[in-house]
Design a protein around this motif. Structure first.
Motif, PDB file in Angstrom:
ATOM      1  N   ALA A  89       1.874  12.033  59.601  1.00  0.00           N
ATOM      2  CA  ALA A  89       0.975  11.850  58.452  1.00  0.00           C
ATOM      3  C   ALA A  89      -0.346  11.226  58.892  1.00  0.00           C
ATOM      4  N   LYS A  90      -1.427  11.716  58.353  1.00  0.00           N
ATOM      5  CA  LYS A  90      -2.761  11.167  58.605  1.00  0.00           C
ATOM      6  C   LYS A  90      -3.163  10.390  57.353  1.00  0.00           C
ATOM      7  N   LEU A  91      -2.945   9.088  57.378  1.00  0.00           N
ATOM      8  CA  LEU A  91      -3.170   8.263  56.199  1.00  0.00           C
ATOM      9  C   LEU A  91      -4.601   7.747  56.121  1.00  0.00           C
ATOM     10  N   ARG A  92      -5.140   7.774  54.908  1.00  0.00           N
ATOM     11  CA  ARG A  92      -6.452   7.165  54.668  1.00  0.00           C
ATOM     12  C   ARG A  92      -6.300   5.652  54.725  1.00  0.00           C
ATOM     13  N   VAL A  93      -7.401   4.974  54.945  1.00  0.00           N
ATOM     14  CA  VAL A  93      -7.388   3.509  55.013  1.00  0.00           C
ATOM     15  C   VAL A  93      -6.869   2.929  53.701  1.00  0.00           C
ATOM     16  N   ALA A  94      -7.310   3.471  52.582  1.00  0.00           N
ATOM     17  CA  ALA A  94      -6.865   2.968  51.275  1.00  0.00           C
ATOM     18  C   ALA A  94      -5.356   3.112  51.113  1.00  0.00           C
ATOM     19  N   THR A  95      -4.797   4.200  51.606  1.00  0.00           N
ATOM     20  CA  THR A  95      -3.355   4.414  51.508  1.00  0.00           C
ATOM     21  C   THR A  95      -2.609   3.427  52.390  1.00  0.00           C
ATOM     22  N   ARG A  96      -3.111   3.204  53.613  1.00  0.00           N
ATOM     23  CA  ARG A  96      -2.481   2.224  54.497  1.00  0.00           C
ATOM     24  C   ARG A  96      -2.503   0.837  53.869  1.00  0.00           C
ATOM     25  N   ARG A  97      -3.589   0.509  53.186  1.00  0.00           N
ATOM     26  CA  ARG A  97      -3.668  -0.800  52.512  1.00  0.00           C
ATOM     27  C   ARG A  97      -2.605  -0.916  51.423  1.00  0.00           C
ATOM     28  N   LYS A  98      -2.416   0.146  50.657  1.00  0.00           N
ATOM     29  CA  LYS A  98      -1.407   0.128  49.591  1.00  0.00           C
ATOM     30  C   LYS A  98       0.002  -0.002  50.169  1.00  0.00           C
ATOM     31  N   ILE A  99       0.254   0.714  51.247  1.00  0.00           N
ATOM     32  CA  ILE A  99       1.576   0.622  51.885  1.00  0.00           C
ATOM     33  C   ILE A  99       1.794  -0.785  52.428  1.00  0.00           C
ATOM     34  N   ALA A 100       0.786  -1.326  53.093  1.00  0.00           N
ATOM     35  CA  ALA A 100       0.904  -2.680  53.645  1.00  0.00           C
ATOM     36  C   ALA A 100       1.186  -3.689  52.533  1.00  0.00           C
ATOM     37  N   ALA A 101       0.484  -3.565  51.423  1.00  0.00           N
ATOM     38  CA  ALA A 101       0.717  -4.477  50.296  1.00  0.00           C
ATOM     39  C   ALA A 101       2.135  -4.327  49.760  1.00  0.00           C
ATOM     40  N   ALA A 102       2.620  -3.090  49.656  1.00  0.00           N
ATOM     41  CA  ALA A 102       3.975  -2.861  49.166  1.00  0.00           C
ATOM     42  C   ALA A 102       5.022  -3.422  50.121  1.00  0.00           C
ATOM     43  N   LEU A 103       4.736  -3.388  51.410  1.00  0.00           N
ATOM     44  CA  LEU A 103       5.658  -3.919  52.411  1.00  0.00           C
ATOM     45  C   LEU A 103       5.501  -5.430  52.581  1.00  0.00           C
ATOM     46  N   GLY A 104       4.363  -5.963  52.158  1.00  0.00           N
ATOM     47  CA  GLY A 104       4.102  -7.391  52.333  1.00  0.00           C
ATOM     48  C   GLY A 104       3.699  -7.765  53.737  1.00  0.00           C
ATOM     49  N   VAL A 105       3.005  -6.836  54.423  1.00  0.00           N
ATOM     50  CA  VAL A 105       2.528  -7.109  55.776  1.00  0.00           C
ATOM     51  C   VAL A 105       1.016  -6.899  55.832  1.00  0.00           C
ATOM     52  N   ALA A 106       0.389  -7.428  56.841  1.00  0.00           N
ATOM     53  CA  ALA A 106      -1.049  -7.206  57.043  1.00  0.00           C
ATOM     54  C   ALA A 106      -1.288  -5.744  57.413  1.00  0.00           C
ATOM     55  N   VAL A 107      -2.340  -5.169  56.877  1.00  0.00           N
ATOM     56  CA  VAL A 107      -2.622  -3.754  57.122  1.00  0.00           C
ATOM     57  C   VAL A 107      -2.790  -3.468  58.613  1.00  0.00           C
ATOM     58  N   GLU A 108      -3.277  -4.419  59.367  1.00  0.00           N
ATOM     59  CA  GLU A 108      -3.453  -4.228  60.815  1.00  0.00           C
ATOM     60  C   GLU A 108      -2.121  -3.974  61.520  1.00  0.00           C
ATOM     61  N   LEU A 109      -1.039  -4.423  60.932  1.00  0.00           N
ATOM     62  CA  LEU A 109       0.264  -4.254  61.556  1.00  0.00           C
ATOM     63  C   LEU A 109       0.789  -2.829  61.432  1.00  0.00           C
ATOM     64  N   LEU A 110       0.102  -2.004  60.659  1.00  0.00           N
ATOM     65  CA  LEU A 110       0.483  -0.584  60.548  1.00  0.00           C
ATOM     66  C   LEU A 110      -0.275   0.274  61.546  1.00  0.00           C
ATOM     67  N   ASP A 111      -1.094  -0.344  62.390  1.00  0.00           N
ATOM     68  CA  ASP A 111      -1.910   0.381  63.363  1.00  0.00           C
ATOM     69  C   ASP A 111      -1.298   0.326  64.757  1.00  0.00           C
ATOM     70  N   LEU A 112      -0.017   0.524  64.860  1.00  0.00           N
ATOM     71  CA  LEU A 112       0.634   0.482  66.185  1.00  0.00           C
ATOM     72  C   LEU A 112       0.365   1.754  66.955  1.00  0.00           C
TER      73      LEU A 112
END
Length: 112
Positions: A89-112
């Motif tokens: 999946a090629k996620l937009r920044v806004a989508t990654r932010r929403k996922i991070a918020a739902a997971l309760g993690v910092a958005v930077e942690l989804l950039d592995l």
């Protein structure tokens, strides 16, 4: 006027190795710190690197959440979230932010 400050010197085998200073003095010297950098648990990294899963999936599984739970937190369907979680999946920044918020993690942690 500078007030005298008591610094604690930590020694190892009689040699000074570190100095403890009052926090206010540290902030004056280095600026306010937001806290430690967020870290990624080993099992999350292992799932991404070794198993090829997306960071979103690795975090979700690490946190013990189902796709349906994360989807509900985001206000989307489970199938829509499943597509976001796909490893290609090629996620937009806004989508990654929403996922991070739902997971309760910092958005930077989804950039592995």
């Amino acid at each position: 006027m500078n007030a005298p400050t008591e610094h604690q010197i930590i020694r190892h085998n009689g040699q000074p190795v570190a100095v403890v200073v009052p926090y206010a003095e540290y902030v004056r010297a280095f600026g306010p710190q937001a806290g430690p950098e967020p870290t990624v648990p080993h099992d999350v990294v292992g799932r991404v690197v070794n198993d090829g899963v997306s960071p979103c999936r690795a975090w979700r599984e690490h946190l013990g959440l189902t796709q349906a739970e994360v989807a509900a937190r985001m206000g989307v369907t489970q199938s829509a979230y499943a597509q976001m979680e796909a490893s290609d999946a090629k996620l937009r920044v806004a989508t990654r932010r929403k996922i991070a918020a739902a997971l309760g993690v910092a958005v930077e942690l989804l950039d592995l």
